[in-house]
Design an enzyme around this catalytic site. Structure first.
Site, PDB file in Angstrom:
ATOM      1  N   THR A   1      39.776 -19.694  -9.340  1.00 36.74           N
ATOM      2  CA  THR A   1      39.990 -18.546  -9.338  1.00 36.74           C
ATOM      3  C   THR A   1      40.221 -17.705  -8.345  1.00 36.74           C
ATOM      4  OG1 THR A   1      37.688 -19.196  -8.699  1.00 36.74           O
ATOM      5  CG2 THR A   1      37.207 -18.972 -11.075  1.00 36.74           C
TER       6      THR A   1
ATOM      7  N   CYS B   1      40.307   1.240  -4.563  1.00 40.45           N
ATOM      8  CA  CYS B   1      39.897   1.260  -5.420  1.00 40.45           C
ATOM      9  C   CYS B   1      39.531   0.731  -6.221  1.00 40.45           C
ATOM     10  CB  CYS B   1      39.345   2.846  -6.591  1.00 40.45           C
ATOM     11  SG  CYS B   1      38.974   4.424  -5.183  1.00 40.45           S
TER      12      CYS B   1
ATOM     13  N   ASP C   1      44.106 -26.551  -4.718  1.00 39.40           N
ATOM     14  CA  ASP C   1      43.036 -25.439  -4.432  1.00 39.40           C
ATOM     15  C   ASP C   1      43.669 -24.547  -5.119  1.00 39.40           C
ATOM     16  OD1 ASP C   1      39.783 -25.159  -2.551  1.00 39.40           O
ATOM     17  OD2 ASP C   1      41.915 -23.644  -3.095  1.00 39.40           O
ATOM     18  N   SER C   2      43.627 -23.363  -5.471  1.00 37.13           N
ATOM     19  CA  SER C   2      44.676 -22.294  -5.598  1.00 37.13           C
ATOM     20  C   SER C   2      44.876 -21.274  -4.269  1.00 37.13           C
ATOM     21  CB  SER C   2      43.900 -21.693  -7.073  1.00 37.13           C
ATOM     22  OG  SER C   2      42.860 -20.147  -6.441  1.00 37.13           O
ATOM     23  N   SER C   3      44.329 -21.751  -3.255  1.00 32.57           N
ATOM     24  CA  SER C   3      44.343 -21.308  -2.458  1.00 32.57           C
ATOM     25  C   SER C   3      45.679 -21.833  -1.687  1.00 32.57           C
ATOM     26  CB  SER C   3      42.647 -21.312  -1.118  1.00 32.57           C
ATOM     27  OG  SER C   3      42.113 -20.499  -0.993  1.00 32.57           O
TER      28      SER C   3
ATOM     29  N   THR D   1      38.484 -25.849  -9.320  1.00 35.89           N
ATOM     30  CA  THR D   1      36.913 -25.934  -8.867  1.00 35.89           C
ATOM     31  C   THR D   1      36.420 -26.728 -10.250  1.00 35.89           C
ATOM     32  OG1 THR D   1      36.262 -24.122  -7.362  1.00 35.89           O
ATOM     33  CG2 THR D   1      34.330 -25.741  -9.240  1.00 35.89           C
TER      34      THR D   1
ATOM     35  N   THR E   1      45.995   2.447  -4.778  1.00 30.17           N
ATOM     36  CA  THR E   1      44.471   2.500  -4.772  1.00 30.17           C
ATOM     37  C   THR E   1      43.857   0.796  -3.922  1.00 30.17           C
ATOM     38  OG1 THR E   1      42.856   3.988  -4.926  1.00 30.17           O
ATOM     39  CG2 THR E   1      43.263   2.643  -7.423  1.00 30.17           C
TER      40      THR E   1
HETATM   41  N1  ASP Z   1      39.015 -22.635  -4.226  1.00 29.83           N
HETATM   42  C1  ASP Z   1      39.139 -23.107  -5.414  1.00 29.83           C
HETATM   43  C2  ASP Z   1      40.245 -22.420  -5.930  1.00 29.83           C
HETATM   44  O1  ASP Z   1      40.567 -21.126  -6.263  1.00 29.83           O
HETATM   45  C3  ASP Z   1      37.902 -22.475  -5.967  1.00 29.83           C
HETATM   46  C4  ASP Z   1      37.854 -21.973  -7.580  1.00 29.83           C
HETATM   47  O2  ASP Z   1      38.623 -22.525  -8.580  1.00 29.83           O
HETATM   48  O3  ASP Z   1      36.872 -20.725  -8.062  1.00 29.83           O
HETATM   49  O4  ASP Z   1      41.019 -23.651  -6.168  1.00 29.83           O
END
Ligand code: ASP
Length: 344
Positions: free
Chosen positions: A91, A279, A59-61, A15, A277
């Site tokens: 993120t 948790c 995109d980090s996905s 992002t 876990t």
């Molecule tokens: N989809 C974005 C990513 O992880 C979200 C972000 O950067 O916060 O690349």
């Protein structure tokens, strides 16, 4: 004499470097030259900043183990040229990348700070500006010619976390990361307050960079009423060598015969089963309850207080670099880079 600290800014995407595409009606990654347009104020910082970017920002996905190795290689190549590194990263999987890098880089003696943002840098209310500036300051912070934070860390909102102890827990707030089992390394307010008692000490050894991952790792989150077939599909998958079992509370799981029998068979077939876990804080204590004693009795090992992100990347790292299965089992239960606490 120019005694400014040198920091390499590595842009991977996320992002922080995305803009709204009117045609596609979605956020899309931009290349670094465009990013530079929004961060021209960096020239005013008392740091020499150079930058390098992934050829295609992602995109980090879409991050893969090969990207972690690419980052490790960028750091290896530039290690002696820079005092610190800031990695701009999405993120969503930042905690996986931070954990993976911590394992790839043994004897790290320089700061590697990952950061990103919840709002793109081109938005007026972006959190990216503050995250980036503080990360650069932390990556260049030295005392008596020694880096203050010689480890892989994540900076977000106003806190610095040990990277391999962190998880993303909020998709809405600027305060998006959390470390349930390890204290923060620094708090940023009017001043940056470091907590040296929790930060790795420089060790003066030569950096060793590993370049292998083996992704034969499975993850099962158990839940009440889970069909046994779900469990056995993963536990009997011949392509998997380590299966991480996300259990309840302090490492507890059902004691029904079919559940335990499935795990027993997998272990007999040579799989390593690591208990962590579900948790967000606390740890696995095998044998505290009968419901975890049964797991221990059939050969399940404990991941202690490790995060899921660290457990996955550590498993891939160990499979990629060590042949002996007993050694892998031993190391899974041993802290390598501060990713687990030591308990007696
Ligand atoms: N989809 C974005 C990513 O992880 C979200 C972000 O950067 O916060 O690349």
């Amino acid at each position: 004499m120019d005694n400014k600290r040198k920091v390499l800014l590595i842009y991977t995407g996320g992002t922080i470097g995305m803009v709204y595409d009117q045609k596609l009606k979605t956020l899309v990654p931009i290349n670094f030259d465009q990013l530079n347009k929004y961060i021209s104020y960096l020239d005013r910082m008392p740091i020499d900043i150079a930058h390098v970017s992934f050829e295609t920002p992602i995109d980090s996905s879409n991050i893969l183990p090969k990207h972690w190795i690419e980052l490790a290689e960028i750091i290896e190549k530039n290690y002696n040229l820079f005092d610190g590194f800031v990695i701009l990263h999405g993120t969503d999987t930042m905690a996986y990348t931070a954990s993976a890098l911590s394992f790839l880089l043994e004897n790290l003696n320089k700061p590697i700070i990952l950061t990103g943002s919840q709002l793109p840098l081109d938005m007026i209310r972006t959190d990216g500006r503050e995250n980036l500036i503080a990360s650069l300051e932390i990556a260049s912070a030295y005392e008596n010619d020694k880096p203050i934070v010689p480890e892989v860390a994540i900076y977000f909102e106003d806190k610095l976390f040990r990277g391999n102890r962190t998880s993303k827990f909020n998709a809405e707030n600027f305060d998006a990361f959390y470390s349930g089992n390890y204290p923060i390394l620094a708090q940023v307010g009017v001043h940056i307050r470091y907590y040296p008692e929790y930060i790795n000490k420089p060790n003066n050894k030569q950096l060793k960079v590993y370049k292998n991952f083996d992704n034969s790792v499975g993850l099962v989150k158990i839940y009440p009423g889970m069909p046994i077939k779900n469990l056995s599909d993963i536990l009997c998958d011949n392509d998997l060598q380590i299966i991480i079992l996300e259990t309840f509370g302090s490492g507890n799981a059902p004691t029904y015969d079919d559940f335990l029998q499935t795990i027993k068979t997998a272990i007999k077939n040579g799989k390593i089963i690591l208990n962590i876990t579900q948790c967000k804080a606390g740890r696995v204590e095998l044998g505290r309850y009968e419901t975890s004693l049964s797991l221990e009795n059939i050969g399940v090992i404990s991941g202690n207080d490790i995060t899921t992100e660290s457990a996955i990347t550590k498993s891939m790292f160990l499979l990629g670099n060590i042949k002996d299965k007993n050694k892998i089992k031993e190391l899974l239960q041993t802290p390598l880079r501060g990713e687990m606490s030591k308990f007696d």
